[in-house]
Design a protein around this motif. Structure first.
Motif, PDB file in Angstrom:
ATOM      1  N   GLU A   1      43.040  21.314 -19.298  1.00  0.00           N
ATOM      2  CA  GLU A   1      43.109  21.771 -20.475  1.00  0.00           C
ATOM      3  C   GLU A   1      44.062  20.857 -21.303  1.00  0.00           C
ATOM      4  O   GLU A   1      45.415  20.869 -20.900  1.00  0.00           O
ATOM      5  N   CYS A   2      44.001  20.925 -22.496  1.00  0.00           N
ATOM      6  CA  CYS A   2      44.902  20.332 -23.706  1.00  0.00           C
ATOM      7  C   CYS A   2      46.128  21.002 -23.847  1.00  0.00           C
ATOM      8  O   CYS A   2      47.242  20.400 -23.847  1.00  0.00           O
ATOM      9  N   THR A   3      46.073  22.265 -23.580  1.00  0.00           N
ATOM     10  CA  THR A   3      47.262  23.143 -23.731  1.00  0.00           C
ATOM     11  C   THR A   3      48.342  22.997 -22.472  1.00  0.00           C
ATOM     12  O   THR A   3      49.539  23.010 -22.546  1.00  0.00           O
ATOM     13  N   VAL A   4      47.731  22.281 -21.473  1.00  0.00           N
ATOM     14  CA  VAL A   4      48.626  22.110 -20.200  1.00  0.00           C
ATOM     15  C   VAL A   4      49.089  20.469 -20.332  1.00  0.00           C
ATOM     16  O   VAL A   4      50.238  20.354 -20.261  1.00  0.00           O
ATOM     17  N   GLY A   5      48.043  19.396 -20.652  1.00  0.00           N
ATOM     18  CA  GLY A   5      48.418  18.296 -20.840  1.00  0.00           C
ATOM     19  C   GLY A   5      47.885  17.692 -22.384  1.00  0.00           C
ATOM     20  O   GLY A   5      47.091  17.036 -22.353  1.00  0.00           O
ATOM     21  N   ALA A   6      49.106  17.756 -23.038  1.00  0.00           N
ATOM     22  CA  ALA A   6      48.637  17.556 -24.565  1.00  0.00           C
ATOM     23  C   ALA A   6      48.354  16.112 -24.508  1.00  0.00           C
ATOM     24  O   ALA A   6      47.813  15.826 -25.795  1.00  0.00           O
ATOM     25  N   ALA A   7      48.943  15.363 -23.930  1.00  0.00           N
ATOM     26  CA  ALA A   7      49.113  13.831 -24.138  1.00  0.00           C
ATOM     27  C   ALA A   7      47.762  13.167 -23.487  1.00  0.00           C
ATOM     28  O   ALA A   7      47.479  12.154 -23.444  1.00  0.00           O
TER      29      ALA A   7
END
Lengths: 283, 178
Positions: free
Chosen positions: A273-279
């Motif tokens: 999930e992008c909220t967890v690993g935004a990079a």
């Protein structure tokens, strides 16, 4: 003598009324009347203090209808100084059967009126005469703010309202009222929009994001865009104690352009999930 | 001889021009003020008299309101009389005089029957005026603006008369140009 008694009686009645109501003011202003007693106590509101209006670049000029015999910008300082300087003209009446220049016969009575002064019914003020008159600058916003997605509507919102400015017209204090009557967008992609209303946010319209609205636009190509908006105002003017009269023509006032980046949006699958690993890739 | 005298009288009366009517028509048709300068001078004189009368009435705690009807009429008279009576009730007293300057004629409406209305702008100045209560304490609000424009109307008291009285006094709603 009878009329005096009547007036005093009426005044007494007014006084009694104000006593019953329990006046905050020294006395109730009578239909906009400012008695000296109220003025002296500071209870009649004078106009806002705004410095010298002549220094603010808000002088107006005016022209005339062709054939009215006047010339634009005719010297017209009527009076001027308690000493009483002659303003010229004045329209002698009664001396001739045909009204002379500056004498206006209307509704069965004659007005001694210098052409180009507030009482002149032939006075025409055009928008081109308002070049030094600054209406309030309108503003614009967009949703999303500063960016846009190809193929999805972007919502544009303009804010402009009816407002009044004070100035000097032909040497007389005057007010000009601006009313927004149209909104012209140029979206920087060769497309434009003319709207009677300024639009509203999706939230105000109770619509989901990226919905079409009367003031939305859909970009078809990526790139940077400069979005310009002009608000079209109609204008009216009035002199003290007189009715609002229309200013001929309309006035387009530009806003500060908005810059936006139009990008494509692709749907991709990512492994976290992008909220967890935004990079992470795809986020 | 009696018949001759009768004929003479008839002849005279037949030839006599109706002088009073002619005079009356001239008086009615002529403009009350021949020029704006005359109207301005009359309005200035009337406003000075109006302020002096109000100085007198309000300095005396609103008594003797009869003075006001000599200088004001209509709405202006109503407003001044009402305020003067309130000064009297509250025992307020005005100290000093209102001054004015920059009188400009906005319009002269001559109704053709000898009645005239003159509308003016002027700058009113309260710098030298205070309003105090019975104990001598000022009751003027703290942020009173001392100089501001007024739109003052004048009307003549009798047809064709140049004797003007204040018929309306309202504050100008635009920016303060004084």
């Amino acid at each position: 003598m009878d009329w005096r008694k009547l007036l005093l009686g009426a005044a007494l009645a007014l006084t009694l009324t104000s006593m019953i109501i329990g006046d905050v003011k020294v006395a109730m202003a009578d239909a906009g009347q400012c008695s000296q007693g109220d003025l002296r106590a500071g209870l009649c509101p004078p106009p806002p203090v705004s410095g010298a209006i002549n220094g603010g670049g808000v002088d107006l000029s005016a022209g005339f209808d062709a054939g009215s015999g006047g010339g634009g910008g005719a010297a017209s300082e009527a009076g001027g100084g308690a000493g009483g300087d002659s303003s010229g003209g004045g329209g002698r009446q009664g001396a001739a059967t045909v009204p002379g220049p500056g004498t206006i016969v209307r509704d069965g009575f004659t007005i001694n009126c210098v052409a180009g002064t507030p009482c002149d019914p032939n006075l025409v003020v055009s928008v081109s005469d308002l070049v030094n008159f600054r209406p309030a600058a309108p503003t614009q916003q967009m949703e999303p703010r500063g960016w846009s997605v190809v193929g999805l509507p972007t919502n544009f919102i303009a804010t402009a309202s009816v407002h009044t400015r004070s100035g000097v017209l032909l040497g007389f204090p005057a007010e000009v009222r601006f009313t927004p009557v149209g909104f012209r967008w140029n979206f920087g992609d060769g497309q434009g929009l003319d709207s009677a209303g300024g639009g509203a946010s999706w939230a105000v319209l109770n619509l989901p994001e990226f919905s079409d609205t009367p003031t939305s636009h859909t970009f078809t190509e990526t790139g940077g865009r400069s979005i310009t908006l002009s608000v079209v105002y109609s204008a009216e003017y009035r002199f003290a104690g007189r009715d609002w009269r229309a200013v001929r023509g309309t006035l387009a006032v530009p806003t500060t352009p908005l810059s936006a980046v139009v990008a494509e949006a692709r749907t991709v699958l990512v492994n976290r999930e992008c909220t967890v690993g935004a990079a992470g890739p795809g986020c | 001889m009696g018949a001759m005298a009768l004929i003479g009288t008839l002849a005279l009366s037949g030839c006599s021009p109706p002088a009073p009517r002619a005079t009356s028509a001239t008086a009615t048709d002529a403009p009350v003020f021949a020029s704006d300068a005359e109207a301005l001078a009359a309005a200035t004189e009337a406003y000075t008299a109006y302020l002096r009368a109000i100085d007198t009435v309000l300095a005396n705690s609103g008594k003797d309101v009869g003075w006001l009807s000599d200088v004001a009429v209509g709405e202006a008279l109503r407003a001044e009389t009402t305020t003067a009576r309130t000064y009297s009730e509250k025992k307020y007293r005005s100290v000093g005089s209102t001054t004015y300057d920059t009188v400009q004629i906005q319009a002269i409406s001559d109704y053709g029957n000898g009645k005239v209305r003159i509308t003016t702008y002027l700058c009113s100045d309260l710098s030298n005026v205070d309003v105090v209560d019975e104990g001598g304490t000022s009751v003027v609000i703290a942020d009173r603006v001392d100089r501001f424009p007024l739109q003052v109307d004048f009307e003549n008291s009798n047809a064709s008369s140049r004797d003007l009285r204040v018929s309306s006094s309202v504050t100008w709603t635009g920016a303060n140009f004084c």
